[in-house]
Design a protein around this motif. Structure first.
Motif: not given
Ligand code: AMP
Length: 542
Positions: A186, A231, A302-305, A325-327, A329-330, A359, A416, A418, A430, A524
């Protein structure tokens, strides 16, 4: 000596072949853009995807061509993906929530030759198309009778276009490392960067996403991917579900609380996934109406905390298991998921929530480490935080066109951006984006931890923490908060609530109440915009 096993390229069309053979009648239910709920199944979906391939070939598309999609989650959108991949072309998901100029920039960078577009986005595409020189065909995902007059090049209605094919077509064969899909990050700062998935990485990611300690889905599940396909691949669900034979429920354009609830209820959804903002809307709807979630077994957030209060509500009030969950695009996008390892299996109450707020840990296929700014590896002690780096077969090794090369090192680690710590049991948490962390007197304060804590206050709907400049400390945290309807807490209330739960010097210096917190196109909190809005803010005592 080499093994004597068969070469079986990991091509994505094998996922849909498997679904059509083993689970031909398993349904894919969509809320169509035109309105009604429509039903298809894996056998039909495969057949229609083959027709897409056949027609793309007829219309002159070739291997490696980028073909964009500007669409919500529906069965038609899935068909276009498999159809595009089936001739070795590359589906390129566009995020309609970006500004038109950003989308045009991205389409030009990717040199998209065609686009599959939902009715909703025709006005948007009309603004963009004139500045995209490579675009030569627009396929509107609808019947001809629903397609309005538009000012676009070579417009065809999907259903009529599809009717011209007999489906007598075989997927093409090519190397598993061939590009399959594309998605741009993004890019809240700088230009967006293109991530290019391969057939191999998509198939391997589909497998690692499905594992019991990842999403843990089976053919018996009914899966509602609320997270959009634009997304980060809908977190792999459009690949994992055909692989597993799970029933799919696609929400189309409507993601508000009542619409999502209706699908959860009528389709007896057992598994769903989305960003926290979506679940805020659903939980609010449940609270207002007194409705329950008798069928839902698990929600991946996921996607944000994910705020602690959200995990607690799903589990305690509705009996739904939360997997944080955390992740990114890459990473295709899954990196870590938070399920209970054996040593934590029996934990309950607050102790369990403490773990679930993390996460989680990596599935097989993702490696992670934390380092300091000089790339020295840091210990897994649950408190030392550093830059989070990852590698694996579904992690990008470079961006399209070679931009952002500084994020990749020669040992294959991807930085990342992060900041995180990892505990003795391998659970990662995170603590911030590297650029959002508040640096107070040389020490780091985690804005995410403060936000999680603040939204636990019963009067607050949403909270964001940013660093505001301070003459003595460099930066101090400011809590920006949105109140729940009808609530008017005062600042000291909120700060008292947070006291004793974080180090004293972490406590925000002030609270600013706002009507709305700005969000990015992927849901986010837009910290850069908030920092701009509060650039001249003066903290008390400053
Ligand atoms: P995107 O590529 O748009 O999915 O953004 C990825 C970023 O979203 C990550 O590098 C994190 O900074 C943030 N993110 C994704 N999942 C989480 C989560 N569960 N808690 C905190 N940050 C997250």
């Amino acid at each position: 000596m080499l093994g004597l096993m068969q070469e079986w390229p990991l091509n994505c069309h094998k996922l849909i072949d498997h679904a059509a053979r083993q689970y031909p009648d398993r349904e894919i239910v969509s809320r169509s853009i035109e309105g009604p709920i429509v039903r298809t199944n894996y056998a039909e979906l495969r057949q229609r995807s083959l027709k897409v391939s056949q027609l793309l070939r007829r219309d002159g598309y070739r291997r490696g061509d980028r073909i964009a999609t500007l669409a919500w989650n529906t069965a038609r959108h899935i068909e276009t993906w498999y159809g595009i991949m089936g001739i070795g072309a590359v589906y390129h998901t566009l995020n309609p929530r970006l500004f038109p100029e950003q989308i045009a920039w991205i389409m030009n960078h990717a040199e998209d030759r065609g686009v599959f577009v939902d009715l909703t986005f025709l006005p948007l595409l009309e603004k963009i198309a004139p500045s995209v020189g490579s675009l030569r065909q627009v396929i509107v995902l609808a019947d001809a009778k629903n397609v309005p007059d538009v000012n676009l090049p070579n417009v065809v209605a999907y259903e009529e276009w599809l009717a011209a094919a007999d489906g007598d077509f075989a997927w093409e064969t090519f190397d598993e490392n061939t590009a399959a899909g594309m998605c741009y990050t993004s890019g809240t700062t700088g230009e967006p960067k293109g991530v290019v998935y391969s057939h191999r990485s998509n198939v391997l990611h589909a497998m690692l996403a499905a594992l019991p300690d990842s999403m843990g889905i089976s053919s018996r599940d009914v899966v509602l991917p609320v997270v959009p396909m634009f997304h980060a691949n809908a977190w792999g669900l459009a690949h994992s579900c055909p692989m597993l034979g799970a029933k799919l429920v696609m929400p189309g354009a409507r993601m508000d609380g009542p619409s999502i609830y209706e699908l959860l209820d009528t389709e007896k959804v057992t598994f769903t996934a989305a960003v926290p903002t979506v679940w805020l809307m659903l939980l609010q709807h449940l609270e207002e109406t007194g409705k329950t979630l008798p069928h839902l077994r698990k929600v991946v957030i996921g996607g944000s905390a994910c705020p602690r209060s959200m995990i607690r509500k799903f589990q305690d009030n509705y009996g739904v298991d939360v997997v944080h969950a955390w992740g990114m695009t890459e990473m295709s996008p899954l990196g870590t998921l938070c399920t209970m390892k054996p040593q934590h299996a029996e934990t309950e109450g607050d102790e369990r929530l403490d773990i679930q707020q993390k996460q989680g840990f990596t599935p097989f296929g993702v490696e992670m480490k934390i380092t300091d700014d000089d790339n020295r590896e840091l210990p897994w002690d649950g408190s030392t935080f550093g830059r989070l780096k990852v590698r694996g077969p579904a992690v990008a090794r470079s961006y399209y066109g070679g931009t952002g090369a500084e994020q990749f090192d020669e040992d294959g680690w991807f930085d990342t951006g992060d900041v995180a710590h990892i505990d003795h049991s391998g659970y990662m948490q995170i603590t911030d984006r590297a650029k959002d962390v508040v640096k107070s007197g040389g020490e780091w304060i985690s804005t995410i931890e403060l936000e999680n804590l603040a939204v636990g206050h019963p009067a607050l709907a949403e909270a964001a923490v940013i660093g505001v400049s301070h003459p003595k400390w460099g930066e101090r945290p400011l809590l920006v908060a949105v109140c729940k309807p009808g609530k008017e807490p005062d600042k000291s209330d909120i700060l008292r609530f947070m006291e004793g739960r974080v180090a004293k010097w972490w406590l925000p210096d002030d609270v600013a109440f706002v009507d709305e917190i700005p969000h990015t196109a992927t849901g986010k909190i837009q910290k850069s915009r908030l920092r701009e809005l509060f650039r001249d803010y003066r903290l008390p005592g400053d």
